[in-house]
Design an enzyme around this catalytic site. Structure first.
Site, PDB file in Angstrom:
ATOM      1  N   PRO A  94       1.201   4.174  -1.427  1.00 51.94           N
ATOM      2  CA  PRO A  94       2.520   3.650  -1.808  1.00 51.94           C
ATOM      3  C   PRO A  94       3.503   3.646  -0.637  1.00 51.94           C
ATOM      4  O   PRO A  94       4.559   3.042  -0.719  1.00 51.94           O
ATOM      5  CB  PRO A  94       2.987   4.600  -2.916  1.00 51.94           C
ATOM      6  CG  PRO A  94       2.050   5.747  -2.926  1.00 51.94           C
ATOM      7  CD  PRO A  94       0.814   5.361  -2.186  1.00 51.94           C
ATOM      8  N   GLU A 121      -1.751  14.006  -3.452  1.00 51.91           N
ATOM      9  CA  GLU A 121      -0.382  13.885  -2.942  1.00 51.91           C
ATOM     10  C   GLU A 121      -0.332  13.077  -1.657  1.00 51.91           C
ATOM     11  O   GLU A 121       0.726  12.718  -1.184  1.00 51.91           O
ATOM     12  CB  GLU A 121       0.226  15.275  -2.712  1.00 51.91           C
ATOM     13  CG  GLU A 121       0.490  16.023  -3.993  1.00 51.91           C
ATOM     14  CD  GLU A 121       1.271  15.195  -5.000  1.00 51.91           C
ATOM     15  OE1 GLU A 121       2.395  14.785  -4.672  1.00 51.91           O
ATOM     16  OE2 GLU A 121       0.755  14.947  -6.105  1.00 51.91           O
ATOM     17  N   ARG A 159     -10.501 -14.862  -2.540  1.00 52.79           N
ATOM     18  CA  ARG A 159     -10.293 -16.211  -3.084  1.00 52.79           C
ATOM     19  C   ARG A 159      -9.755 -17.191  -2.036  1.00 52.79           C
ATOM     20  O   ARG A 159      -9.762 -18.391  -2.245  1.00 52.79           O
ATOM     21  CB  ARG A 159      -9.410 -16.181  -4.341  1.00 52.79           C
ATOM     22  CG  ARG A 159      -8.044 -15.648  -4.153  1.00 52.79           C
ATOM     23  CD  ARG A 159      -7.356 -15.456  -5.487  1.00 52.79           C
ATOM     24  NE  ARG A 159      -7.095 -16.725  -6.166  1.00 52.79           N
ATOM     25  CZ  ARG A 159      -6.170 -17.594  -5.789  1.00 52.79           C
ATOM     26  NH1 ARG A 159      -5.416 -17.356  -4.737  1.00 52.79           N
ATOM     27  NH2 ARG A 159      -5.992 -18.705  -6.469  1.00 52.79           N
ATOM     28  N   ASP A 174      -0.823 -22.588  -5.149  1.00 52.28           N
ATOM     29  CA  ASP A 174      -0.668 -21.223  -5.649  1.00 52.28           C
ATOM     30  C   ASP A 174       0.772 -20.744  -5.534  1.00 52.28           C
ATOM     31  O   ASP A 174       1.447 -21.058  -4.555  1.00 52.28           O
ATOM     32  CB  ASP A 174      -1.472 -20.241  -4.776  1.00 52.28           C
ATOM     33  CG  ASP A 174      -2.908 -20.135  -5.205  1.00 52.28           C
ATOM     34  OD1 ASP A 174      -3.234 -20.646  -6.283  1.00 52.28           O
ATOM     35  OD2 ASP A 174      -3.679 -19.532  -4.445  1.00 52.28           O
TER      36      ASP A 174
END
Ligand code: ADE
Length: 250
Positions: A94, A121, A159, A174
């Site tokens: 993150p 963590e 893709r 897209d």
């Protein structure tokens, strides 16, 4: 293209790559995904992959040794061609840079990409400083591990590889490729529960259809993701339309 996914939970990767366009891409040898268990690179009786943080605090931290060793083992099996750039070693966390369509395009140009799924963590900072070349986050929320994030990254990249989708033209429309969200799509029946397909799409007038789609893409982006419009590639006339729409929406 070759992905090497380093994880503590290899079983999580059993089904995502075994259906749909993925399965086809693997069968046609356009992409190869190999899964490596970080735990296999431990040397103690308990196969320890994590430990308490120095300085105290909640949670456990992934130890550096097994991660360095699995990356070095994977790298030793890869022979880089002269035209290969550096080999990206990406930590899913993150704390990484936000993943985007642009990053997916950039990654699609490599022949080999190593993805490390973080856990607990966090990982020992020496992994960040001396092993990985990049850190990627798939969004501002915290998952229980990097596995789902790695799947998202692999899916978005695969893709884009030539030959993977039926029609390469569909990539151009897209959402995010042109910096806008995609326009609304309809298929048969022309009328469903009294809701009709917009007339213009039935007109056969390709210029009108293209114009309508472009306007709809701009309108949708303005309503849902106005932050994207500043960077979108709009002509002057379109910019003026946006300003007028903004006024009418406010
Ligand atoms: N690991 C945990 N949360 C994550 C996120 N948002 N993106 C990438 N890896 C993660």
């Amino acid at each position: 293209m070759n992905f090497y996914i380093l994880t503590l939970f290899p079983q999580m990767f059993e089904s995502p790559f075994s259906s749909g366009i993925f399965k086809r891409a693997i069968e046609r040898q356009l992409v190869r995904v190999s899964i490596h268990n970080i735990r296999d690179y431990t040397h103690d009786k308990h196969h320890t992959v994590d430990d308490y943080p120095y300085g105290g605090g909640a949670g456990m931290v992934l130890k550096p040794e097994p991660i360095f060793e699995v990356v070095e083992s994977v790298k030793s099996g890869i022979s880089l061609n002269q035209e290969d750039d550096v080999l990206p070693v990406i930590l899913l966390t993150p704390q990484g840079h936000s993943f985007s369509q642009q990053i997916a395009h950039e990654l699609s140009r490599y022949r080999h990409v190593i993805l490390i799924c973080g856990h607990y963590e966090g990982v020992d900072e020496r992994v960040r400083e001396h092993l990985v070349t990049d850190e990627i986050s798939i969004g501002d929320y915290v998952l229980s591990g990097g596995e789902l994030a790695a799947m998202v990254v692999v899916d978005a990249v695969v893709r884009l590889l030539p030959g993977v989708l039926g029609s390469e033209a569909s990539l151009l429309d897209d959402s995010h490729t042109a910096g806008l969200l995609e326009y609304p799509q309809y298929t048969r029946p022309v009328e469903y529960r009294n809701w009709s397909v917009p007339e213009v799409l039935l007109s056969g007038n390709h210029a009108q259809i293209a114009k309508w789609r472009r306007e709809q893409a701009i309108l949708r982006t303005l309503k849902r993701r106005p932050d994207l419009l500043d960077k979108a590639n709009l002509c002057l006339e379109e910019r003026q339309i946006v300003e007028r729409l903004k006024d009418s929406l406010s």
